[in-house]
Design a protein around this motif. Structure first.
Motif, PDB file in Angstrom:
ATOM      1  N   LYS A   1       0.901  -1.367  -0.163  1.00 18.39           N
ATOM      2  CA  LYS A   1      -0.009   0.070   0.135  1.00 18.39           C
ATOM      3  C   LYS A   1       0.471   1.151  -0.045  1.00 18.39           C
ATOM      4  O   LYS A   1       1.600   1.615   1.141  1.00 18.39           O
ATOM      5  CB  LYS A   1      -1.516   0.077   1.041  1.00 18.39           C
ATOM      6  CG  LYS A   1      -1.587  -1.214   0.948  1.00 18.39           C
ATOM      7  CD  LYS A   1      -3.148  -1.178   2.170  1.00 18.39           C
ATOM      8  CE  LYS A   1      -4.278  -1.514   2.418  1.00 18.39           C
ATOM      9  NZ  LYS A   1      -5.605  -2.234   2.893  1.00 18.39           N
ATOM     10  N   LEU A   2       0.941   1.724  -1.099  1.00 19.24           N
ATOM     11  CA  LEU A   2       1.622   3.352  -1.071  1.00 19.24           C
ATOM     12  C   LEU A   2       1.219   4.021  -0.738  1.00 19.24           C
ATOM     13  O   LEU A   2      -0.421   4.657  -1.058  1.00 19.24           O
ATOM     14  CB  LEU A   2       1.868   3.576  -2.850  1.00 19.24           C
ATOM     15  CG  LEU A   2       2.516   4.635  -3.360  1.00 19.24           C
ATOM     16  CD1 LEU A   2       3.541   4.975  -1.794  1.00 19.24           C
ATOM     17  CD2 LEU A   2       3.015   4.470  -4.584  1.00 19.24           C
ATOM     18  N   LEU A   3       1.300   5.983   0.027  1.00 16.34           N
ATOM     19  CA  LEU A   3       0.187   6.742   0.205  1.00 16.34           C
ATOM     20  C   LEU A   3       1.290   7.683  -0.909  1.00 16.34           C
ATOM     21  O   LEU A   3       2.562   7.734  -0.463  1.00 16.34           O
ATOM     22  CB  LEU A   3       0.306   6.843   1.472  1.00 16.34           C
ATOM     23  CG  LEU A   3      -0.832   8.466   2.046  1.00 16.34           C
ATOM     24  CD1 LEU A   3      -1.860   8.410   1.467  1.00 16.34           C
ATOM     25  CD2 LEU A   3      -0.503   8.578   3.717  1.00 16.34           C
ATOM     26  N   VAL A   4       0.585   8.500  -1.623  1.00 13.97           N
ATOM     27  CA  VAL A   4       1.213   9.401  -2.352  1.00 13.97           C
ATOM     28  C   VAL A   4       0.742  10.597  -1.996  1.00 13.97           C
ATOM     29  O   VAL A   4      -0.023  11.294  -2.073  1.00 13.97           O
ATOM     30  CB  VAL A   4       0.893   9.428  -4.128  1.00 13.97           C
ATOM     31  CG1 VAL A   4       1.745  10.641  -4.910  1.00 13.97           C
ATOM     32  CG2 VAL A   4       1.179   8.228  -4.459  1.00 13.97           C
TER      33      VAL A   4
ATOM     34  N   VAL B   1      -2.663   2.181  -5.256  1.00 18.19           N
ATOM     35  CA  VAL B   1      -2.323   3.531  -4.473  1.00 18.19           C
ATOM     36  C   VAL B   1      -3.459   4.305  -3.689  1.00 18.19           C
ATOM     37  O   VAL B   1      -4.844   3.887  -4.303  1.00 18.19           O
ATOM     38  CB  VAL B   1      -2.009   4.351  -5.743  1.00 18.19           C
ATOM     39  CG1 VAL B   1      -1.904   6.029  -5.260  1.00 18.19           C
ATOM     40  CG2 VAL B   1      -0.787   3.765  -5.751  1.00 18.19           C
ATOM     41  N   THR B   2      -3.597   5.131  -2.775  1.00 22.28           N
ATOM     42  CA  THR B   2      -4.156   5.900  -2.263  1.00 22.28           C
ATOM     43  C   THR B   2      -3.729   7.698  -2.183  1.00 22.28           C
ATOM     44  O   THR B   2      -2.023   7.370  -2.007  1.00 22.28           O
ATOM     45  CB  THR B   2      -4.215   6.033  -0.656  1.00 22.28           C
ATOM     46  OG1 THR B   2      -4.879   4.570  -0.133  1.00 22.28           O
ATOM     47  CG2 THR B   2      -5.089   6.761   0.189  1.00 22.28           C
TER      48      THR B   2
ATOM     49  N   ILE C   1       5.048   5.692   2.528  1.00 19.14           N
ATOM     50  CA  ILE C   1       4.781   7.383   2.431  1.00 19.14           C
ATOM     51  C   ILE C   1       5.281   7.463   1.035  1.00 19.14           C
ATOM     52  O   ILE C   1       6.793   8.029   1.213  1.00 19.14           O
ATOM     53  CB  ILE C   1       4.212   7.413   3.500  1.00 19.14           C
ATOM     54  CG1 ILE C   1       2.981   7.291   3.849  1.00 19.14           C
ATOM     55  CG2 ILE C   1       4.301   8.897   3.574  1.00 19.14           C
ATOM     56  CD1 ILE C   1       2.878   7.158   5.997  1.00 19.14           C
ATOM     57  N   LEU C   2       5.101   8.522   0.599  1.00 17.00           N
ATOM     58  CA  LEU C   2       5.675   9.169  -1.332  1.00 17.00           C
ATOM     59  C   LEU C   2       5.440  10.630  -0.423  1.00 17.00           C
ATOM     60  O   LEU C   2       3.930  10.893  -0.989  1.00 17.00           O
ATOM     61  CB  LEU C   2       5.528   8.826  -1.848  1.00 17.00           C
ATOM     62  CG  LEU C   2       6.284   9.403  -2.815  1.00 17.00           C
ATOM     63  CD1 LEU C   2       7.791   9.787  -3.155  1.00 17.00           C
ATOM     64  CD2 LEU C   2       6.224   9.088  -4.956  1.00 17.00           C
ATOM     65  N   ASP C   3       6.527  12.000   0.066  1.00 16.07           N
ATOM     66  CA  ASP C   3       5.962  13.163  -0.131  1.00 16.07           C
ATOM     67  C   ASP C   3       6.474  13.563  -1.007  1.00 16.07           C
ATOM     68  O   ASP C   3       7.948  13.665  -0.756  1.00 16.07           O
ATOM     69  CB  ASP C   3       5.756  13.227   1.722  1.00 16.07           C
ATOM     70  CG  ASP C   3       5.551  15.296   1.844  1.00 16.07           C
ATOM     71  OD1 ASP C   3       5.107  15.405   1.164  1.00 16.07           O
ATOM     72  OD2 ASP C   3       6.398  15.061   3.237  1.00 16.07           O
TER      73      ASP C   3
END
Length: 340
Positions: free
Chosen positions: A160-163, A185-186, A223-225
């Motif tokens: 699970k990836l949060l962008v 992706v979220t 988590i990708l900020d």
């Protein structure tokens, strides 16, 4: 002396410091290509260099690296789509008329009608499936997202990836690449961009104007900020055991603390400078040729409208990439379909 038009930054400041000038047209030396620039982009790196609006702690370092009172290289811009105009001695694998994509990197110089590049690196054939506008926007977001997701975080299928900042050039690239890797992706963006990020492959959307991200109970592997809006402490509860926080934008202090943060909680905080490798450009181009990756164009401006392009970038409301139309696209560019 042959000349060309170029957008020159003659001092640090707002968009008004950019002036369109006639400058000497370059000639290719041995092993080099002269590319006629059809399209280029104005991206966040160009804005930060031109304005010196950089993350905390980087101001003096930026002046030392780029020039104390003004950029040593006055012509900014790193992304190019164009046509090979002339070959230097000894160049193989390219012909005059080839449609190409190039990344100038920190050498910059893309905001001009012509750019000389080494034929040995960071120049590849343009996929026929992309327009010249799209091709010019292939690499800035794509290479950044690829570096963080594949090389640093090693995102795997099923994760699970949060962008965060999902509707910009890097965020859109990250969504498409994560979809290719099999991740769920979220996307975090404003409600007005929800349909866009869903169309790129986001399974879920969080409207940051309506919901406090840090109050959520769901956890993520990565988590990708993309925009530098969160600190590790605020999103630590959102990371699973073994989770990774990728900070594309951070202060100088943040670069150092990232080496130590999260270790006691079983997390990794990853920041630093991305890479611009020819093989990664080819990978993105192959995905584009297969219809699996396509840049999103927010808006296009003529070269003489570059100040307006900068204003759009600085609004922080762009969706995807802002491009410059520098010269007319050829009707029938030479292309053999092979991604060199």
């Amino acid at each position: 002396m042959a000349t060309m038009r170029a957008a020159c930054v003659e001092r640090y400041g707002g968009p008004e410091v950019v002036q369109l000038r006639e400058v000497e047209k370059p000639r290719p030396k041995q092993g080099e290509l002269l590319i006629r620039v059809v399209n280029t982009t104005v991206n966040s790196a160009d804005w930060r260099i031109r304005s010196l609006e950089v993350p905390r702690g980087y101001g003096t370092l930026m002046r030392l690296a780029m020039g104390f009172s003004k950029p040593r290289q006055p012509v900014l811009g790193s992304e190019i789509s164009g046509v090979v105009e002339e070959l230097g001695e000894g160049v193989e694998g390219f012909r005059v008329g080839d449609a190409v994509i190039a990344v100038a990197g920190m050498g910059m110089g893309a905001h001009a009608e012509f750019k000389v590049m080494s034929a040995a690196e960071r120049v590849i054939a343009k996929p026929a499936s992309l327009s010249f506008q799209e091709a010019s926007a292939l690499c800035f977001g794509g290479l950044t997202a690829l570096h963080y997701l594949r090389a640093r975080a090693k995102v795997k299928a099923g994760e699970k990836l949060l962008v965060i900042g999902a509707s910009g050039a890097v965020g859109i690239a990250a969504i498409q690449l994560a979809r290719e890797f099999g991740a769920e992706v979220t996307a975090v963006c404003s409600g007005g961009n929800a349909e866009l990020v869903r169309s790129q492959g986001a399974r879920h959307v969080i409207d940051y104007t309506r919901e406090d991200l840090t109050a959520r109970s769901e956890q993520y592997d990565v988590i990708l900020d993309c925009v530098g809006s969160v600190e590790y402490g605020s999103v630590r509860p959102l990371l699973k055991q073994g989770g990774r926080l990728l900070r594309i934008v951070s202060s100088l202090a943040g670069q150092f603390t990232a080496l130590f943060q999260g270790r006691l909680s079983g997390h990794r905080v990853i920041s630093g400078v991305g890479t611009e490798r020819t093989e990664d450009m080819r990978y993105l181009a192959e995905l584009a040729a297969q219809g699996k990756y396509r840049p999103v164009i927010d808006s296009a401006f003529p070269l003489e409208g570059i100040r307006d392009a900068y204003t759009r970038v600085e609004s922080k409301r762009k969706r995807g990439s802002v491009v410059l139309d520098v010269s007319p696209a050829p009707v029938h560019p030479r292309a053999d379909g092979h991604i060199r």
